[in-house]
Design an enzyme around this catalytic site. Structure first.
Site, PDB file in Angstrom:
ATOM      1  N   SER A  65       0.837  -1.199   0.000  1.00 35.41           N
ATOM      2  CA  SER A  65       0.000   0.000   0.000  1.00 35.41           C
ATOM      3  C   SER A  65       0.874   1.253   0.000  1.00 35.41           C
ATOM      4  O   SER A  65       2.032   1.226   0.418  1.00 35.41           O
ATOM      5  CB  SER A  65      -0.881   0.035   1.251  1.00 35.41           C
TER       6      SER A  65
HETATM    7  N1  SAH Z   1      -0.587  -4.383   3.970  1.00 34.08           N
HETATM    8  C1  SAH Z   1       0.095  -5.079   2.922  1.00 34.08           C
HETATM    9  C2  SAH Z   1      -0.881  -5.222   1.763  1.00 34.08           C
HETATM   10  C3  SAH Z   1      -0.475  -6.174   0.736  1.00 34.08           C
HETATM   11  S1  SAH Z   1      -1.646  -6.307  -0.607  1.00 34.08           S
HETATM   12  C4  SAH Z   1       1.311  -4.279   2.515  1.00 34.08           C
HETATM   13  O1  SAH Z   1       1.185  -3.056   2.469  1.00 34.08           O
HETATM   14  O2  SAH Z   1       2.355  -4.848   2.239  1.00 34.08           O
HETATM   15  C5  SAH Z   1      -2.853  -7.385   0.064  1.00 34.08           C
HETATM   16  C6  SAH Z   1      -2.350  -8.726   0.488  1.00 34.08           C
HETATM   17  O3  SAH Z   1      -3.475  -9.518   0.851  1.00 34.08           O
HETATM   18  C7  SAH Z   1      -1.618  -9.485  -0.598  1.00 34.08           C
HETATM   19  O4  SAH Z   1      -0.342  -9.830  -0.124  1.00 34.08           O
HETATM   20  C8  SAH Z   1      -2.489 -10.736  -0.834  1.00 34.08           C
HETATM   21  O5  SAH Z   1      -1.710 -11.872  -1.135  1.00 34.08           O
HETATM   22  C9  SAH Z   1      -3.195 -10.853   0.505  1.00 34.08           C
HETATM   23  N2  SAH Z   1      -4.462 -11.588   0.487  1.00 34.08           N
HETATM   24  C10 SAH Z   1      -5.510 -11.489  -0.391  1.00 34.08           C
HETATM   25  N3  SAH Z   1      -6.506 -12.347  -0.055  1.00 34.08           N
HETATM   26  C11 SAH Z   1      -6.077 -12.999   1.079  1.00 34.08           C
HETATM   27  C12 SAH Z   1      -6.664 -14.005   1.907  1.00 34.08           C
HETATM   28  N4  SAH Z   1      -7.858 -14.544   1.647  1.00 34.08           N
HETATM   29  N5  SAH Z   1      -5.953 -14.422   2.977  1.00 34.08           N
HETATM   30  C13 SAH Z   1      -4.721 -13.920   3.244  1.00 34.08           C
HETATM   31  N6  SAH Z   1      -4.112 -12.969   2.500  1.00 34.08           N
HETATM   32  C14 SAH Z   1      -4.797 -12.511   1.426  1.00 34.08           C
END
Ligand code: SAH
Length: 230
Positions: A65
């Site tokens: 993000s």
């Molecule tokens: N806060 C993190 C956001 C990463 S993007 C950062 O800033 O680094 C969102 C993340 O959610 C991704 O890594 C994706 O793999 C994860 N994600 C999506 N659906 C998910 C689920 N059902 N369970 C666990 N992780 C999930």
């Protein structure tokens, strides 16, 4: 506390000061943690401007993000990330916010990251090892697990703070169940149009929800749907 002061880069500090000038970083604790956790350690090495205020690809159809979104979520959860408190980071991705949460709740607190892409789990643990949050990984206070975050992490519930880093079509019931009375969840909800929702569980167990701002996150979905997205 020694952990807060050890070196992060000047550019990271400049990024935090910029967010403070825009009024997004408001509290001393959020400023301190964002200065202590160098964002550059959490973006893939080939990313040219880790401090630029934009989401960046991290592989697997996921993104880290933007700094202003990280700051917004930290501010919204600040009162629920006091020393000794418990937090859950769903879709923990790079581990950046998980590390920030762990620094804020400290060694007496507990932070759990849940991420469904195993490679991102190891990436995030490697990133945290390079950061000032590293000592917290060795105790019981910080862990990241490969699992479906829509189920939360019941083993360590209930949580004072729950952050969801991917957009859900609706608020998953297990996450509501795992929120402590007095606890707060910040979660993007929606598909094409998404709102960042602030969900408070009141002391009598009732739920209050408000919209903070419009956002655009990757979906909270199944691993197969995410990997086959494009
Ligand atoms: N806060 C993190 C956001 C990463 S993007 C950062 O800033 O680094 C969102 C993340 O959610 C991704 O890594 C994706 O793999 C994860 N994600 C999506 N659906 C998910 C689920 N059902 N369970 C666990 N992780 C999930």
């Amino acid at each position: 506390m020694e952990l807060w002061t050890s070196g992060s880069s000047d550019k990271n500090k400049a990024m935090v000061e910029q967010l403070e000038r825009y009024g997004i970083v408001q509290s001393k604790r959020v400023k301190e943690v964002m200065e202590a956790i160098d964002r550059a350690l959490f973006v893939p090495a080939e990313t040219r401007s880790p401090y630029y205020d934009s989401p960046m690809p991290i592989g697997y159809n996921a993104t880290i993000s933007a700094p202003h979104m990280h700051a917004t979520c930290l501010e919204l959860l600040e009162k629920n990330l006091q020393p000794g408190m418990r937090a859950l980071d769903v879709g923990s991705g790079t581990g950046y916010l998980t590390a920030c949460f762990a620094m804020m709740v400290g060694p007496q607190g507990c932070v759990v990251g849940v991420e469904h892409i195993p490679d991102l789990v190891s990436f995030s643990i490697d990133n945290i090892k390079k950061s000032v949050a590293e000592p917290l990984l060795n105790g019981d206070s910080l862990s990241i697990h490969a699992a479906d975050g829509r189920q939360g992490w019941p083993e360590l519930a209930p949580y004072d703070a729950i952050h969801v880093g991917a957009a859900a079509p609706e608020i998953p019931q297990p996450l509501l169940d795992q929120l402590k009375p007095g606890g707060r969840m910040v979660i993007p909800v929606g598909t094409v149009f998404q709102e960042l929702k602030v969900v408070d569980k009141n002391l009598d167990g009732s739920i209050s929800v408000r919209d903070e701002t419009s956002v655009r996150y990757v979906p909270l979905t199944s691993k197969a749907a995410q990997l086959n997205a494009y």
